[in-house]
Scaffold this motif. Structure first.
Motif, PDB file in Angstrom:
ATOM      1  N   GLY A  56      67.365  70.529   9.704  1.00 51.21           N
ATOM      2  CA  GLY A  56      67.121  70.012   8.353  1.00 51.21           C
ATOM      3  C   GLY A  56      66.691  71.107   7.407  1.00 51.21           C
ATOM      4  O   GLY A  56      67.067  71.128   6.224  1.00 51.21           O
ATOM      5  N   SER A  57      65.903  72.053   7.893  1.00 57.27           N
ATOM      6  CA  SER A  57      65.404  73.159   7.070  1.00 57.27           C
ATOM      7  C   SER A  57      66.540  74.171   6.860  1.00 57.27           C
ATOM      8  O   SER A  57      67.553  74.115   7.560  1.00 57.27           O
ATOM      9  CB  SER A  57      64.255  73.839   7.820  1.00 57.27           C
ATOM     10  N   THR A 111      60.351  69.357   8.060  1.00 52.48           N
ATOM     11  CA  THR A 111      61.344  68.648   7.244  1.00 52.48           C
ATOM     12  C   THR A 111      61.091  67.143   7.302  1.00 52.48           C
ATOM     13  O   THR A 111      61.163  66.449   6.284  1.00 52.48           O
ATOM     14  CB  THR A 111      62.771  68.957   7.764  1.00 52.48           C
ATOM     15  N   TYR A 169      63.713  79.006  15.494  1.00 50.70           N
ATOM     16  CA  TYR A 169      65.169  79.095  15.300  1.00 50.70           C
ATOM     17  C   TYR A 169      65.695  80.493  15.631  1.00 50.70           C
ATOM     18  O   TYR A 169      66.857  80.633  16.039  1.00 50.70           O
ATOM     19  CB  TYR A 169      65.555  78.646  13.882  1.00 50.70           C
ATOM     20  N   PRO A 200      69.122  62.590   9.232  1.00 46.06           N
ATOM     21  CA  PRO A 200      68.636  61.311   8.711  1.00 46.06           C
ATOM     22  C   PRO A 200      69.572  60.860   7.595  1.00 46.06           C
ATOM     23  O   PRO A 200      70.344  61.678   7.077  1.00 46.06           O
ATOM     24  CB  PRO A 200      67.240  61.652   8.165  1.00 46.06           C
ATOM     25  N   ALA A 216      70.327  69.065  14.887  1.00 44.25           N
ATOM     26  CA  ALA A 216      69.791  68.254  13.780  1.00 44.25           C
ATOM     27  C   ALA A 216      68.989  69.100  12.806  1.00 44.25           C
ATOM     28  O   ALA A 216      67.939  68.691  12.343  1.00 44.25           O
ATOM     29  CB  ALA A 216      68.915  67.130  14.334  1.00 44.25           C
ATOM     30  N   THR A 221      69.615  65.827  25.389  1.00 45.11           N
ATOM     31  CA  THR A 221      68.844  66.784  24.590  1.00 45.11           C
ATOM     32  C   THR A 221      68.226  67.872  25.458  1.00 45.11           C
ATOM     33  O   THR A 221      67.719  67.606  26.543  1.00 45.11           O
ATOM     34  CB  THR A 221      67.757  66.012  23.807  1.00 45.11           C
ATOM     35  N   GLU A 257      68.040  61.286  23.088  1.00 42.42           N
ATOM     36  CA  GLU A 257      67.024  62.208  22.545  1.00 42.42           C
ATOM     37  C   GLU A 257      66.001  62.536  23.627  1.00 42.42           C
ATOM     38  O   GLU A 257      65.961  61.880  24.670  1.00 42.42           O
ATOM     39  CB  GLU A 257      66.356  61.605  21.303  1.00 42.42           C
ATOM     40  N   ASP A 258      65.131  63.522  23.351  1.00 42.92           N
ATOM     41  CA  ASP A 258      64.128  63.856  24.359  1.00 42.92           C
ATOM     42  C   ASP A 258      62.968  64.651  23.780  1.00 42.92           C
ATOM     43  O   ASP A 258      63.055  65.221  22.686  1.00 42.92           O
ATOM     44  CB  ASP A 258      64.771  64.665  25.495  1.00 42.92           C
ATOM     45  N   HIS A 300      57.593  77.777  12.907  1.00 43.59           N
ATOM     46  CA  HIS A 300      58.848  77.035  12.708  1.00 43.59           C
ATOM     47  C   HIS A 300      60.086  77.929  12.683  1.00 43.59           C
ATOM     48  O   HIS A 300      61.029  77.733  13.458  1.00 43.59           O
ATOM     49  CB  HIS A 300      58.748  76.227  11.405  1.00 43.59           C
ATOM     50  N   PHE A 332      72.176  56.632  19.067  1.00 40.17           N
ATOM     51  CA  PHE A 332      70.991  57.451  19.310  1.00 40.17           C
ATOM     52  C   PHE A 332      70.107  56.689  20.296  1.00 40.17           C
ATOM     53  O   PHE A 332      69.526  55.660  19.968  1.00 40.17           O
ATOM     54  CB  PHE A 332      70.272  57.644  17.972  1.00 40.17           C
ATOM     55  N   GLY A 378      67.273  75.797  10.066  1.00 40.02           N
ATOM     56  CA  GLY A 378      67.841  74.792  10.978  1.00 40.02           C
ATOM     57  C   GLY A 378      69.304  74.527  10.640  1.00 40.02           C
ATOM     58  O   GLY A 378      70.157  74.420  11.523  1.00 40.02           O
ATOM     59  N   VAL A 414      67.429  71.297  20.573  1.00 40.55           N
ATOM     60  CA  VAL A 414      66.247  71.156  19.720  1.00 40.55           C
ATOM     61  C   VAL A 414      65.290  72.314  20.010  1.00 40.55           C
ATOM     62  O   VAL A 414      65.354  72.941  21.071  1.00 40.55           O
ATOM     63  CB  VAL A 414      65.519  69.806  19.944  1.00 40.55           C
TER      64      VAL A 414
HETATM   65  C1  LIG Z   1      68.975  62.215  14.353  1.00 40.58           C
HETATM   66  C2  LIG Z   1      67.944  63.204  14.826  1.00 40.58           C
HETATM   67  C3  LIG Z   1      67.716  63.334  16.191  1.00 40.58           C
HETATM   68  C4  LIG Z   1      66.751  64.232  16.662  1.00 40.58           C
HETATM   69  N1  LIG Z   1      66.495  64.297  18.007  1.00 40.58           N
HETATM   70  C5  LIG Z   1      65.494  65.091  18.452  1.00 40.58           C
HETATM   71  C6  LIG Z   1      65.153  65.120  19.849  1.00 40.58           C
HETATM   72  O1  LIG Z   1      65.729  64.434  20.684  1.00 40.58           O
HETATM   73  N2  LIG Z   1      64.140  65.933  20.246  1.00 40.58           N
HETATM   74  C7  LIG Z   1      63.448  66.725  19.352  1.00 40.58           C
HETATM   75  O2  LIG Z   1      62.548  67.450  19.777  1.00 40.58           O
HETATM   76  N3  LIG Z   1      63.767  66.734  18.043  1.00 40.58           N
HETATM   77  C8  LIG Z   1      64.751  65.928  17.574  1.00 40.58           C
HETATM   78  N4  LIG Z   1      65.047  65.898  16.225  1.00 40.58           N
HETATM   79  C9  LIG Z   1      64.361  66.839  15.319  1.00 40.58           C
HETATM   80  C10 LIG Z   1      65.284  67.986  14.979  1.00 40.58           C
HETATM   81  O3  LIG Z   1      65.562  68.743  16.136  1.00 40.58           O
HETATM   82  C11 LIG Z   1      64.706  68.889  13.883  1.00 40.58           C
HETATM   83  O4  LIG Z   1      63.519  69.482  14.314  1.00 40.58           O
HETATM   84  C12 LIG Z   1      64.447  68.099  12.614  1.00 40.58           C
HETATM   85  O5  LIG Z   1      65.657  67.507  12.195  1.00 40.58           O
HETATM   86  C13 LIG Z   1      63.871  68.959  11.500  1.00 40.58           C
HETATM   87  O6  LIG Z   1      64.714  70.027  11.190  1.00 40.58           O
HETATM   88  P1  LIG Z   1      64.150  71.486  11.172  1.00 40.58           P
HETATM   89  O7  LIG Z   1      63.732  71.749  12.593  1.00 40.58           O
HETATM   90  O8  LIG Z   1      65.292  72.348  10.717  1.00 40.58           O
HETATM   91  O9  LIG Z   1      62.975  71.506  10.229  1.00 40.58           O
HETATM   92  C14 LIG Z   1      66.011  65.020  15.736  1.00 40.58           C
HETATM   93  C15 LIG Z   1      66.267  64.879  14.362  1.00 40.58           C
HETATM   94  C16 LIG Z   1      67.206  63.986  13.906  1.00 40.58           C
HETATM   95  C17 LIG Z   1      67.442  63.852  12.432  1.00 40.58           C
END
Ligand SMILES: Cc1cc2nc3c(=O)[nH]c(=O)nc-3n(C[C@H](O)[C@H](O)[C@H](O)COP(=O)(O)O)c2cc1C
Length: 427
Positions: A221-222, A333, A151, A239, A219, A97, A50-51, A147, A7, A225, A128
């Motif tokens: 989490g919700s 999340t 999606y 995570p 990524a 990203t 990432e970005d 939020h 990462f 998502g 993302v």
């Molecule tokens: C390993 C990891 C890398 C992520 N990289 C980015 C990123 O580069 N840019 C970004 O805006 N969000 C990033 N996120 C956030 C996710 O896109 C996402 O918003 C977050 O995991 C929460 O999930 P949800 O949007 O479903 O609530 C990352 C999350 C994780 C766990």
């Protein structure tokens, strides 16, 4: 066997961590090239860049913390790094990203296809939705969409992009010099995609790349998502949490993937994990003690992370009181991971007693033992290493840990295929 990813952030990571050639890493392209080559030698499946499109200013209601400490800023565009790294390597996958909220689908599909050609099929995209109001303001909105709507937009976006990426038949390019025909126009189709948020006529004005649909990383989490990730992703980054949480998360994702008629083995779940590697196991434990003491003596770094995720200024609260109830439309999340079930703790306790999260601590040999045990329990699919790109980190992983993992047959020993997607699916 399990997979390895790195990462990576395209900002001055580790600029003040005291290594001798500091300053070399940002924005010096050679440093990133060296790093990509080292990861490839080590047998990594991919590096993921990432970005974000804003300078954080929630913490302390100012950009000061972010810019004086290089916390998530300044940041260069990862897309520009992709062809450079691809040109200097042969096998490793390169993920950059992209925000589905602000990247127009046609531009996205065209860029994805072009980079797939330039990398000979080794590119991927981390999709993302961008959680921050500042990002929204940089793209002309007053604030970010709610939020779950982000999606819905992402799903519409993915449908439009997929339609464009599949607008050329496999045999559309004839490249027939004798007949004087480059492409058969009857095999290239208008798309006429009409969604809720996006529409595009098509076809794409670029022929499909070696992967046609490049690797998608996500990524979520919700619940929404996770649904999005399960529908479109080839690799999901998450995570790490506890081993129990990781096991449950992967099980949930695999069930969702199967419900979409896809093969769960085609989607690799990679857990972002902290690593503390020492020459000996005791060295690593000592390093961990030092890091923990540093984190406890200065909570600003953790508070800034919390502000980054939530958009709330945690510098404005009393450190020795619980935080009054709040709501966030930002990274819910991630914010929940700090607070959920711990609302009774003081802010200082929240910031210093972080919820249990997997950290691999040890010598190359004992770290490899721990990685093997975790993967056996969780079931797969690999680790995403989140350390700063410093010469020390490169030496720890590429020089010491990866060879140990390979000796044990735990990671790949070479790349059987030419495309990123096929290598990812190889085991
Ligand atoms: C390993 C990891 C890398 C992520 N990289 C980015 C990123 O580069 N840019 C970004 O805006 N969000 C990033 N996120 C956030 C996710 O896109 C996402 O918003 C977050 O995991 C929460 O999930 P949800 O949007 O479903 O609530 C990352 C999350 C994780 C766990």
């Amino acid at each position: 066997m399990f997979h390895l990813g790195w990462f990576l952030s395209y900002y001055p990571q580790g600029w003040n961590e005291g290594h001798s050639d500091r300053g070399n890493y940002f924005p010096n392209p050679d440093a990133y090239v060296d790093f990509a080559r080292a990861l490839e030698r080590a047998g990594f499946d991919y590096m993921m860049i990432e970005d974000g499109s804003f300078i954080p200013d929630a913490f302390g209601s100012s950009m000061e913390y972010s810019l004086s400490t290089t916390f998530a800023a300044p940041k260069h565009d990862p897309m520009a790094l992709v062809p450079l790294l691809a040109q200097a390597t042969e096998h490793i996958g390169i993920i950059a990203t992209m925000t589905t909220t602000f990247y127009p689908p046609f531009l996205a599909a065209r860029l994805m296809t072009t980079l797939d050609h330039l990398s000979h099929g080794r590119v991927g995209f981390n999709l993302v939705t961008s959680h921050n109001d500042r990002t929204a303001q940089n793209y002309g909105l007053d604030k970010q969409y709610p939020h779950d709507e982000r999606y819905a937009i992402a799903t519409d976006w993915a449908k439009a992009v997929t339609a464009l990426l599949t607008s050329w038949d496999d045999d559309a390019v004839l490249d027939d010099v004798e007949a004087g025909v480059y492409a058969d126009h009857t095999k290239i189709h208008q798309v006429d995609y009409e969604g809720t948020y996006f529409s595009t006529r098509g076809p794409l004005n670029a022929p499909p790349g070696p992967q046609r649909l490049p690797v998608i990383c996500q990524a979520g989490g919700s619940p929404v998502g996770r649904e999005f990730a399960s529908t479109y992703a080839d690799t999901i980054v998450a995570p790490s949490g506890t081993v129990e949480w990781m096991t449950e998360y992967r099980k949930d994702i695999r069930a969702r993937v199967a419900a979409h008629g896809r093969n769960p083995d085609d989607v690799k779940v990679m857990f972002l994990t902290d690593f503390i590697i020492g020459d000996t196991h005791d060295d690593a434990l000592e390093l961990q003690r030092r890091k923990q003491a540093e984190a406890e003596s200065d909570v600003s770094k953790t508070l800034a992370r919390m502000s980054f995720a939530s958009g709330i200024d945690f510098a404005a609260f009393d450190l020795d009181q619980p935080v009054p109830a709040f709501e966030t439309n930002a990274a819910r999340t991630t914010t929940d991971a700090f607070f959920k079930g711990r609302e009774h703790l003081t802010l200082r306790e929240i910031a210093t007693q972080l919820p249990p999260s997997l950290t691999i601590v040890g010598s190359p040999a004992t770290a490899a033992d721990q990685m093997e045990a975790v993967m056996e329990e969780v079931g797969g699919d690999g680790f995403l290493i989140g350390s700063s790109v410093t010469p020390r980190a490169v030496a720890d992983f590429a020089g010491d840990l990866a060879p140990e993992l390979r000796r044990r047959g735990l990671i790949r020993d070479g790349y059987a295929d030419t495309t990123f997607k096929n290598n990812l699916r190889a085991f």
